[in-house]
Design a protein around this motif. Structure first.
Motif, PDB file in Angstrom:
ATOM      1  N   GLN A  78       0.859  -0.993   0.142  1.00 23.79           N
ATOM      2  CA  GLN A  78       0.437  -0.118  -0.076  1.00 23.79           C
ATOM      3  C   GLN A  78       0.616   0.862  -0.122  1.00 23.79           C
ATOM      4  O   GLN A  78       1.475   1.320   0.513  1.00 23.79           O
ATOM      5  N   PRO A  79       0.540   2.094  -1.300  1.00 26.16           N
ATOM      6  CA  PRO A  79       1.249   3.512  -0.674  1.00 26.16           C
ATOM      7  C   PRO A  79       0.918   3.966   0.268  1.00 26.16           C
ATOM      8  O   PRO A  79       0.190   4.425   0.719  1.00 26.16           O
ATOM      9  N   MET A  80       2.495   5.003   0.375  1.00 25.32           N
ATOM     10  CA  MET A  80       2.361   6.254   1.067  1.00 25.32           C
ATOM     11  C   MET A  80       2.514   7.285   0.306  1.00 25.32           C
ATOM     12  O   MET A  80       3.496   6.986  -0.346  1.00 25.32           O
ATOM     13  N   VAL A  81       1.650   8.445   0.169  1.00 24.20           N
ATOM     14  CA  VAL A  81       1.913   9.839  -0.889  1.00 24.20           C
ATOM     15  C   VAL A  81       1.587  10.999   0.287  1.00 24.20           C
ATOM     16  O   VAL A  81       1.883  11.451   0.916  1.00 24.20           O
ATOM     17  N   ASP A  82       3.216  11.569  -0.597  1.00 27.60           N
ATOM     18  CA  ASP A  82       2.937  13.064  -0.155  1.00 27.60           C
ATOM     19  C   ASP A  82       2.400  14.349  -1.115  1.00 27.60           C
ATOM     20  O   ASP A  82       2.236  14.056  -2.139  1.00 27.60           O
ATOM     21  N   ALA A  83       0.910  14.688  -0.635  1.00 28.67           N
ATOM     22  CA  ALA A  83      -0.294  14.755  -1.113  1.00 28.67           C
ATOM     23  C   ALA A  83       0.260  16.470  -1.211  1.00 28.67           C
ATOM     24  O   ALA A  83      -0.933  16.834  -2.274  1.00 28.67           O
ATOM     25  N   ASP A  84       1.091  16.775  -1.425  1.00 28.71           N
ATOM     26  CA  ASP A  84       2.141  17.554  -1.826  1.00 28.71           C
ATOM     27  C   ASP A  84       2.042  17.515  -3.075  1.00 28.71           C
ATOM     28  O   ASP A  84       1.656  18.650  -4.420  1.00 28.71           O
ATOM     29  N   THR A  85       2.654  16.457  -3.822  1.00 27.16           N
ATOM     30  CA  THR A  85       3.279  16.333  -5.274  1.00 27.16           C
ATOM     31  C   THR A  85       2.445  15.149  -5.518  1.00 27.16           C
ATOM     32  O   THR A  85       2.600  14.950  -6.979  1.00 27.16           O
ATOM     33  N   ASN A  86       1.750  14.467  -5.260  1.00 30.87           N
ATOM     34  CA  ASN A  86       1.395  13.009  -5.717  1.00 30.87           C
ATOM     35  C   ASN A  86       1.771  12.215  -5.423  1.00 30.87           C
ATOM     36  O   ASN A  86       1.456  10.654  -6.138  1.00 30.87           O
ATOM     37  N   GLY A  87       3.555  12.634  -5.412  1.00 28.79           N
ATOM     38  CA  GLY A  87       4.350  11.540  -5.447  1.00 28.79           C
ATOM     39  C   GLY A  87       4.263  10.156  -3.673  1.00 28.79           C
ATOM     40  O   GLY A  87       3.563  10.250  -3.256  1.00 28.79           O
TER      41      GLY A  87
END
Length: 656
Positions: free
Chosen positions: A416-425
């Motif tokens: 399951q990914p963990m996402v940087d909500a600022d960059t969508n990365g």
């Protein structure tokens, strides 16, 4: 001299054991004493009958017979009676006085017969006095004072009377009796001394036996009592359980076993010190003892674990209600010297018959109910039921299949990914275990992980999953991290940590790309050992993430003392984050805490755009949840694309 003579001629009232022994010994000699006295008197009366006046051969001896018979009957019927010390002294003193009176009476009577009759009859008087008195003195040897009084009252006048009779035969007889009297008195003193020494020895032996018994009783008490709470310990509790099981089966009565484990006790010890922790345990014991009036038998089994036996009407509903009362009492604040500590108590209960018929079975089922209480209903009571039995049977099937499983073939990972909500990365993937058993089919991770812990094979399973996770990470770009979970047992197992470090070293993956996730509960079970193992991992450059933060019982001092790099906020705070001001305040506090201690804050459980927006407004950036992606297989990880509306514009905060 006078005081010594007085002591010799007195009853030793200050020696209770000697007094009782004298009375017991003399009681056995009474029949023989009066037998000799009466038979010898009858013989003397017959030889003087007709020669002496009737009052000397009938009336006076008749009165002496009556007194003797009365005393003999009295002693006979009271021979088995137990006397107090005062009663025994009174009885001996009355014997002493009566000995003097009877001795004087028989002596005076027999000497009054001397003038009557011929030389043979006079010789009989001398023989009567010497023979009878010597025999009586030997019967009185246990009563030194009485024997000496009789010697002085009878043999003294006898020696004077016959020594001055002018008859050389009687003079020689008197001299002979005087010498025998001296020897007899010497024997009397020697015997009495030895008799007293024997009684003293018996007294000392009795005292030593009493002391030995006292020490044995004390050792038994200490061996069966918890020294801190004064409650029965595990040994006595187990023995009491066995006894009550047998009694319940015999009488058809009810019985139930309860096991209590305190929630949050270790933080109390670490925050306030072991002194306060001990006082808390003592008060827990007092609170449990307060329920003894309701048919409860409480005990301390060790550490912060307590046991309870419930008797009488042990139906499930009544037990659950009573269990909730106990848990509520344990949850009340504990105040010591102005300091307030709080713990709760989880309680598991098993009922005799429904849960099992043996002590081991009741313990096992109560322990399972306690496990459920701590996992799902912390601070409450759970009564073991038929549904729980079915769950145990199912767990047994799972454990059996798990023992026989080929981890390499049957276990796989999803990510399951963990996402940087600022960059969508994507900045990391969390590896999650899945088991597809050829016997049971797909088994939930929450089920088979607990089963692996209970069966002791969790370490081997973790090693296999770590190997698979590291192999998967080799296909990702170097900037994407890998996050792996360690179970409660893994964190406190030196052997497992050693094996994991070796696997990581062999994998070729930079340890700096790896995060190990541990839960608060896992760390708190044995903080010292867990902290040591976590430091060993951190020293290799591995990141440490504290998972499910906010749901455990740890103190902030623990967080400060661990080499954490990430804190994951539990999903329970996120459900109503968009509408609940309290939830937002709690999350904001955790975010600020993470920033202050230099940790990355990750929020779990994101499911809606509104939650993302609310958390971005609180300064949260790293997120994980179904909103971004569900756990997926390795081949799908590189094709991931974040939702197009993830990035949320948040107004800049005003400064100054």
């Amino acid at each position: 001299m006078f005081s010594r003579t007085k002591a010799i001629l007195s009853i030793e009232s200050g020696n209770p054991e000697l007094v009782q022994a004298q009375l017991a010994a003399f009681t056995k000699q009474v029949p023989l004493l009066y037998f000799m006295l009466v038979t010898n008197t009858v013989a003397l009366t017959i030889t003087h009958f007709g020669a002496a006046p009737a009052y000397l051969t009938l009336y006076v001896p008749g009165a002496l017979y009556a007194v003797s018979l009365f005393r003999l009957v009295h002693w006979w019927f009271s021979r088995n009676r137990r006397y107090t010390h005062e009663e025994a002294i009174g009885r001996l003193r009355s014997t002493y006085r009566l000995t003097a009176l009877l001795g004087a009476g028989f002596c005076a009577w027999s000497l009054s017969l001397y003038p009557y009759g011929d030389a043979y009859q006079q010789s009989h008087v001398a023989f009567y006095i010497a023979n009878t008195v010597v025999g009586c003195i030997f019967c009185l040897m246990h009563l030194r004072a009485a024997a000496l009084a009789l010697t002085a009252i009878v043999l003294g006048p006898f020696t004077i009377f016959f020594g001055t009779s002018g008859n050389p035969v009687f003079t020689a007889l008197a001299l002979n009796v005087a010498l025998v009297t001296v020897a007899m008195v010497f024997i009397l003193f020697t015997y009495y001394r030895d008799f007293g020494a024997l009684i003293r020895s018996q007294k000392e032996l009795t005292a030593r036996q009493a002391e030995t018994q006292r020490l044995s009783d004390e050792n038994h008490r200490l061996a069966n009592l918890d020294s801190l709470t004064n409650l029965p310990n595990r040994r006595q509790f187990r023995a009491e359980l066995e006894t009550r099981i047998a009694r319940a089966e015999k009488n058809g009565t009810g019985l139930a076993l309860g096991l209590i484990d305190l929630d949050g006790f270790k933080p109390v010890n670490d925050t306030f010190g072991h002194g306060i922790g001990d006082k808390l345990l003592m008060e827990v014991g007092e609170r449990l003892t307060a329920f003894a009036g309701q048919g409860l038998f409480p005990a301390r089994l060790g550490g912060d674990e307590f046991g309870i036996l419930f008797e009488a009407g042990a139906c499930a509903e009544r037990l659950h209600a009573l269990g909730e009362e106990i848990c509520a009492a344990l949850q009340e604040p504990y105040v010591f010297n102005g300091q307030t500590a709080r713990v709760s108590g989880s309680l598991g209960i098993s009922i005799l018959g429904e849960a099992g018929t043996t002590a081991d079975r009741l313990f096992d089922r109560a322990d399972f109910a306690l496990y459920l209480a701590k996992q799902n209903f912390r601070g409450t009571a759970v009564v073991f039921s038929a549904e729980h039995e079915a769950e145990i049977n199912e767990q047994g099937r799972i454990q059996q299949a798990l023992r026989a499983a080929d981890f390499e073939k049957e276990m796989h990972l999803v990510f399951q990914p963990m996402v940087d909500a600022d960059t969508n990365g994507i900045f990391a993937y969390e590896a999650l275990a899945r088991w597809e058993s050829p016997v049971l089919g797909n088994v939930s991770p929450g089920v088979f992980i607990r089963a692996a812990e209970r069966t002791g094979i969790i370490g081997r399973l973790t090693e296999t999953l770590m190997q698979k996770a590291l192999e998967a990470a080799q296909s990702w770009p170097d900037h994407i991290r890998l996050s792996v979970n360690l179970s409660t047992r893994d964190v406190v197992s030196n052997r497992t940590v050693d094996a994991l470090l070796e696997i990581i070293a062999r994998s070729g993956i930079d340890p700096a790309r790896l995060d190990i996730e541990v839960t608060e509960t896992a760390v708190m079970r044995n903080f010292a050992l867990a902290a040591d193992n976590i430091r060993r991992l951190a020293e290799r450059g591995i990141g440490i993430a504290l998972d499910d933060f906010g749901t455990g019982h740890s103190s902030l001092s623990y967080v400060h003392r661990l080499p954490l790099t990430k804190i994951k906020i539990d999903r329970s705070f996120i459900v109503d984050i968009a509408t609940n001001e309290l939830s937002r305040s709690i999350v904001k506090t955790i975010v600020d805490l993470s920033r202050n201690i230099g940790c990355v804050c990750i929020v779990e459980g994101m499911e809606t755009h509104e939650q993302v927006a609310a958390l971005r407004g609180l300064g949260c950036r790293m997120m994980q949840g179904y909103y971004f992606a569900r756990p997926e297989r390795l081949e799908d990880t590189l094709a991931y694309r974040a939702p197009s509306d993830t990035i949320v514009n948040v107004p800049a905060r005003k400064t100054g």
